[in-house]
Design a protein around this motif. Structure first.
Motif, PDB file in Angstrom:
ATOM      1  N   GLN A 174    -100.731   4.922 -70.076  1.00  0.00           N
ATOM      2  CA  GLN A 174    -100.553   3.538 -69.649  1.00  0.00           C
ATOM      3  C   GLN A 174    -101.064   2.568 -70.709  1.00  0.00           C
ATOM      4  O   GLN A 174    -100.405   1.573 -71.022  1.00  0.00           O
ATOM      5  N   SER A 175    -102.224   2.874 -71.263  1.00  0.00           N
ATOM      6  CA  SER A 175    -102.815   1.998 -72.272  1.00  0.00           C
ATOM      7  C   SER A 175    -101.930   1.916 -73.517  1.00  0.00           C
ATOM      8  O   SER A 175    -101.693   0.827 -74.063  1.00  0.00           O
ATOM      9  N   LYS A 176    -101.412   3.058 -73.941  1.00  0.00           N
ATOM     10  CA  LYS A 176    -100.549   3.088 -75.122  1.00  0.00           C
ATOM     11  C   LYS A 176     -99.281   2.294 -74.877  1.00  0.00           C
ATOM     12  O   LYS A 176     -98.824   1.539 -75.755  1.00  0.00           O
ATOM     13  N   HIS A 177     -98.693   2.417 -73.692  1.00  0.00           N
ATOM     14  CA  HIS A 177     -97.456   1.702 -73.384  1.00  0.00           C
ATOM     15  C   HIS A 177     -97.694   0.191 -73.357  1.00  0.00           C
ATOM     16  O   HIS A 177     -96.907  -0.578 -73.919  1.00  0.00           O
ATOM     17  N   ILE A 178     -98.782  -0.226 -72.720  1.00  0.00           N
ATOM     18  CA  ILE A 178     -99.064  -1.656 -72.613  1.00  0.00           C
ATOM     19  C   ILE A 178     -99.343  -2.266 -73.985  1.00  0.00           C
ATOM     20  O   ILE A 178     -98.871  -3.357 -74.305  1.00  0.00           O
ATOM     21  N   HIS A 179    -100.095  -1.540 -74.805  1.00  0.00           N
ATOM     22  CA  HIS A 179    -100.480  -2.093 -76.110  1.00  0.00           C
ATOM     23  C   HIS A 179     -99.366  -1.982 -77.144  1.00  0.00           C
ATOM     24  O   HIS A 179     -99.104  -2.940 -77.886  1.00  0.00           O
ATOM     25  N   SER A 180     -98.678  -0.825 -77.183  1.00  0.00           N
ATOM     26  CA  SER A 180     -97.741  -0.573 -78.271  1.00  0.00           C
ATOM     27  C   SER A 180     -96.293  -0.912 -77.936  1.00  0.00           C
ATOM     28  O   SER A 180     -95.528  -1.298 -78.815  1.00  0.00           O
ATOM     29  N   VAL A 181     -95.907  -0.754 -76.663  1.00  0.00           N
ATOM     30  CA  VAL A 181     -94.516  -0.996 -76.277  1.00  0.00           C
ATOM     31  C   VAL A 181     -94.338  -2.414 -75.736  1.00  0.00           C
ATOM     32  O   VAL A 181     -93.519  -3.188 -76.230  1.00  0.00           O
ATOM     33  N   ILE A 182     -95.123  -2.759 -74.720  1.00  0.00           N
ATOM     34  CA  ILE A 182     -95.027  -4.107 -74.143  1.00  0.00           C
ATOM     35  C   ILE A 182     -95.693  -5.129 -75.063  1.00  0.00           C
ATOM     36  O   ILE A 182     -95.329  -6.308 -75.067  1.00  0.00           O
TER      37      ILE A 182
END
Length: 214
Positions: free
Chosen positions: A23-31
């Motif tokens: 979740q953290s990776k998606h929020i920081h890197s994707v979103i």
């Protein structure tokens, strides 16, 4: 990811939830969300609402509200012959995103026995796939998922009870009528294996009415 879905194990305190690594990776890197931004959140099998992203280092979200009910479930039980493991991942994700809350995966004559030994069928992997589907759908209610590796007992003993009071639909490619949409009545949809179904059985001469649809 259209909603960040938490469970009780991620709770730091009543107001803050820890993000998983994914979740953290998606929020920081994707979103590419910035610290202090507002984000939609939900509690597994609970309400939805909004939170405040506390940044990459904290890797957590502070709850602002959890006062919205999840979407209404479809009145549908899906009976699905076990597909190839890689296809199962995508299929379960899409089914969950559509709002199906009752999923039954069964064996059939054309399902490879090796499929049932796949790591994809491990509990933790299945739960992860279902949760990902919920996060895409902005939903929190985890579907019920049953794995039934024996076809005959299912068709002869379990399916008749499941069909009681429900409309039966059988996905079939030939001589079929148009599949109904926007169903409001409780229904069961059966979808056979990739190689086609060969042996639907009946118990004690009692016909299980499964109307064919495309």
């Amino acid at each position: 990811m259209n909603i960040v879905l938490f469970d009780e194990t991620q709770k730091i305190n009543d107001d803050v939830f820890q993000l998983t690594e994914q979740q953290s990776k998606h929020i920081h890197s994707v979103i590419k969300m910035q610290e202090g931004a507002r984000i939609r959140i939900g509690l597994l099998n609970g309400n939805m609402g909004y939170g405040t992203y506390l940044g990459k280092e904290a890797a957590s979200i502070e709850v602002v509200s959890l006062d919205q009910a999840p979407p209404k479930a479809l009145p549908l039980t899906l009976v699905l012959a076990l597909p190839r493991p890689n296809m199962l991942k995508r299929t379960l994700l899409n089914i969950t995103s559509m709002g199906v809350k009752n999923i039954v995966i069964v064996n059939s004559a054309k399902v490879e026995k090796s499929y049932w030994q796949s790591p994809v069928l491990e509990y933790s992997n299945l739960q992860g796939i279902l949760r990902e589907g919920l996060e895409q759908a902005k939903d929190t209610l985890l579907p019920s998922l049953q794995l039934i590796p024996r076809f005959k007992p299912f068709v002869e003993d379990i399916l008749p009870r499941m069909l009681s009071g429900k409309r039966g639909l059988l996905a079939h490619p030939y001589n079929a009528s148009v599949c109904p949409v926007a169903l409001t009545e409780p229904s069961i949809l059966a979808i056979g294996p990739e190689g086609g179904g060969t042996n639907l059985r009946w118990k004690n001469g009692v016909k299980l009415v499964l109307n064919k649809c495309i």
